[in-house]
Design a protein around this motif. Structure first.
Motif, mmCIF file in Angstrom:
data_model
loop_
_atom_site.group_PDB
_atom_site.id
_atom_site.type_symbol
_atom_site.label_atom_id
_atom_site.label_comp_id
_atom_site.label_asym_id
_atom_site.label_seq_id
_atom_site.Cartn_x
_atom_site.Cartn_y
_atom_site.Cartn_z
ATOM 1 N N CYS A 65 0.806 -1.224 0.000
ATOM 2 C CA CYS A 65 0.000 0.000 0.000
ATOM 3 C C CYS A 65 0.840 1.275 0.000
ATOM 4 C CB CYS A 65 -0.975 -0.003 1.178
ATOM 5 S SG CYS A 65 -0.192 -0.137 2.794
ATOM 6 N N HIS A 66 2.114 1.166 -0.393
ATOM 7 C CA HIS A 66 2.956 2.363 -0.465
ATOM 8 C C HIS A 66 3.903 2.237 -1.652
ATOM 9 C CE1 HIS A 66 5.070 5.726 1.975
ATOM 10 N NE2 HIS A 66 5.336 5.866 0.684
ATOM 11 N N VAL A 67 3.404 2.674 -2.823
ATOM 12 C CA VAL A 67 4.166 2.542 -4.071
ATOM 13 C C VAL A 67 4.073 3.848 -4.850
ATOM 14 C CG1 VAL A 67 4.390 1.297 -6.252
ATOM 15 C CG2 VAL A 67 3.680 0.068 -4.180
ATOM 16 N N CYS A 368 0.008 -8.621 4.063
ATOM 17 C CA CYS A 368 -1.210 -8.868 3.283
ATOM 18 C C CYS A 368 -2.461 -8.317 3.972
ATOM 19 C CB CYS A 368 -1.403 -10.371 3.036
ATOM 20 S SG CYS A 368 0.041 -11.244 2.419
ATOM 21 N N LYS A 369 -2.785 -8.898 5.120
ATOM 22 C CA LYS A 369 -4.068 -8.615 5.772
ATOM 23 C C LYS A 369 -4.161 -7.180 6.285
ATOM 24 C CE LYS A 369 -7.217 -10.529 9.243
ATOM 25 N NZ LYS A 369 -7.395 -11.578 10.286
ATOM 26 N N ASN A 370 -3.178 -6.734 7.059
ATOM 27 C CA ASN A 370 -3.254 -5.387 7.622
ATOM 28 C C ASN A 370 -3.186 -4.281 6.575
ATOM 29 O OD1 ASN A 370 -3.587 -6.545 10.096
ATOM 30 N ND2 ASN A 370 -1.640 -5.867 10.963
ATOM 31 N N PRO A 371 -2.316 -4.392 5.545
ATOM 32 C CA PRO A 371 -2.363 -3.372 4.492
ATOM 33 C C PRO A 371 -3.717 -3.327 3.770
ATOM 34 C CG PRO A 371 -0.295 -4.563 4.393
ATOM 35 C CD PRO A 371 -1.147 -5.288 5.391
ATOM 36 N N ALA A 372 -4.348 -4.489 3.567
ATOM 37 C CA ALA A 372 -5.668 -4.505 2.931
ATOM 38 C C ALA A 372 -6.697 -3.808 3.810
ATOM 39 C CB ALA A 372 -6.090 -5.943 2.643
ATOM 40 N N GLN A 373 -6.607 -4.015 5.119
ATOM 41 C CA GLN A 373 -7.534 -3.350 6.037
ATOM 42 C C GLN A 373 -7.355 -1.839 6.010
ATOM 43 O OE1 GLN A 373 -7.339 -4.951 9.986
ATOM 44 N NE2 GLN A 373 -8.178 -6.935 9.403
ATOM 45 N N LEU A 374 -6.117 -1.370 5.969
ATOM 46 C CA LEU A 374 -5.863 0.068 5.932
ATOM 47 C C LEU A 374 -6.614 0.720 4.772
ATOM 48 C CD1 LEU A 374 -4.198 2.617 6.821
ATOM 49 C CD2 LEU A 374 -2.511 1.893 5.116
#
Length: 462
Positions: A65-67, A368-374
């Protein structure tokens, strides 16, 4: 099975399920995980394209989530075609593109539409988009949420590019007022100018990494995070600290979260893999902002990951053309600050994490999971669950490989990781049931989709 084909099922003796690693058969229908059968040899009804990967590990695709893709405007630095191919080669199935360093930046609805147009037909993996908060654009924020941005990013210090100016305290209050009640999130580059830096004037060797490190002390992050936590508590708007490099603010972060602040934190692969003591003189390819800090600081970041004080690990892929790194003179003050690592995130993390007692479920949680939640994408990304997108990375956690320029798919291959031996080689990547990458080959055409985030969707706390 060749890249580009639709996969009906994936069979492996090592599937990372919610109850651990076990043999399984993942059934896929219409791009979604239909079911996960405990018997990998279960009979399939009718003709089916089965990807049998033997003992290779299957887990959810990485969500980075940071690109910084930089297209349009700075496509010579990176572009959607090259960035998303590199992502696919690294097991990344979803990226979220930052609002800078493209020209124009994603700070208005019109600019957002231009960004989407630039990305159309070029993405090998699924792509979502951050908007930006700059002085005077507060009335664009709600329309951008309705248009589908995942949230917003701002700088509290010069961003490095003039078209994305940093915000003042009054700008932040205006933005927070607009974001209240939307469910959106504000991301902070958490550095703030602190006036005269003690000892800075005494150093003259611009090729020495210690000179650069002294110019961006921990105190800059500490002061910024004090302000962020106060705003987060005052407005109860979700806030996120990007690329935490210093361990010093962790106590403030813990206290704010215990007091009820809806605050999340990320760090990056370079802060966990590289250290100030090992940056050679003049090696400006190591420059990033905030800077790479000491080995002792790095160990504190790993402890914070273990304790849950830092929620996720991302690449902060921020490439440029080689000339901007000024390797010819080795001057850290002149060089562009950014590190390329989008393709290498999974093995970079696992190489260190495996030696520090982290487990494969930790990898899924942090990458995977936490970046998707953000990003409010956790209803379809980041987990192996029936109904979720069939986004899979298939890799060998035990296989070592050397990072070579010939195998890097970023547009510009300059990276401090060249020559390093990493552990965890990606074999194949599946995006929504389509095989986009396998053993060095890609699907003939881009198969990724744009992800427009639905405003107001219920958000699971990290």
């Amino acid at each position: 099975m060749e890249p580009g084909l639709t996969v009906s099922a994936v069979r492996s003796r090592r599937v990372l399920c919610s109850d651990g690693v076990r043999p399984a058969l993942i059934l896929i229908k219409d791009g979604k995980i239909q079911s996960i059968l405990p018997d990998p040899d279960s009979a399939l009804k009718g003709p089916a394209e089965v990807l049998d990967v033997g003992d290779k590990l299957v887990m959810p695709g990485i969500v980075d989530c940071h690109v910084h893709v930089n297209e349009p405007g700075r496509t010579s630095w990176e572009g959607y075609w090259t960035a998303t191919r590199a992502a696919a080669a690294g097991g990344v199935t979803t990226i979220v593109d930052m609002p800078l360093n493209s020209i124009p930046p994603t700070t208005t609805v019109g600019n957002f539409r231009e960004k989407i147009q630039s990305a159309t037909g070029q993405c090998f993996v699924d792509t979502a988009f951050w908007g930006g908060v700059i002085p005077g654009n507060q009335l664009e924020l709600r329309p951008m949420i309705q248009a589908g941005v995942a949230g917003f990013k701002c700088f509290m210090i010069h961003s490095g590019v003039d078209e994305f100016p940093h915000v003042s305290d009054s700008d932040l209050h205006s933005a927070m007022q607009q974001l209240q009640g939307t469910g959106s999130v504000l991301l902070f580059h958490a550095e703030k100018e602190i006036g005269e830096i003690p000892g800075e004037e005494e150093t003259t060797d611009l090729r020495s990494y210690s000179t650069f490190l002294k110019s961006r002390p921990d105190l800059m992050e500490l002061e910024a995070i004090r302000i962020i936590t106060q705003l987060c508590m005052q407005y109860q708007v979700r806030c996120h600290i990007v690329h935490l490099s210093s361990a010093q603010p962790l106590e403030i972060i813990r206290a704010a979260r215990q007091a009820g602040a809806p605050l999340t934190v990320e760090t990056t692969h370079h802060y966990l893999s590289l250290s100030a003591e090992r940056v050679p003189t003049g090696a400006t390819l190591f420059k990033c902002c905030p800077p790479i800090r000491s080995m002792a600081n790095q160990e504190q970041l790993w402890a914070a990951l273990r304790a849950g004080d830092v929620d996720m690990v991302v690449s902060d892929h921020s490439p440029c053309t080689p000339d901007l790194k000024r390797l010819d003179v080795g001057d850290f003050t002149q060089a562009w600050g950014g590190i390329s690592s989008l393709q290498l995130g999974l093995p970079l993390f696992w190489t260190s994490a495996a030696n520090k007692g982290f487990t494969l479920p930790d990898v899924v949680r942090l990458l995977c999971k936490n970046p998707a939640q953000l990003c409010c994408l956790d209803n379809q990304k980041g987990s192996l669950l029936p109904g979720h997108d069939a986004d899979l990375v298939i890799w060998d956690p035990d296989k070592e490989f050397e990072v070579k320029e010939a195998n890097i798919h970023h547009k510009n291959t300059l990276t401090p990781y060249l020559g390093m031996t990493l552990k965890g080689e990606v074999y194949a990547t599946v995006v929504r049931g389509r095989l986009v990458y396998k053993e060095g080959s890609f699907s003939p055409r881009p198969l990724g989709q744009h992800l427009l985030v639905c405003p107001g969707r219920s958000h699971a706390s990290l």
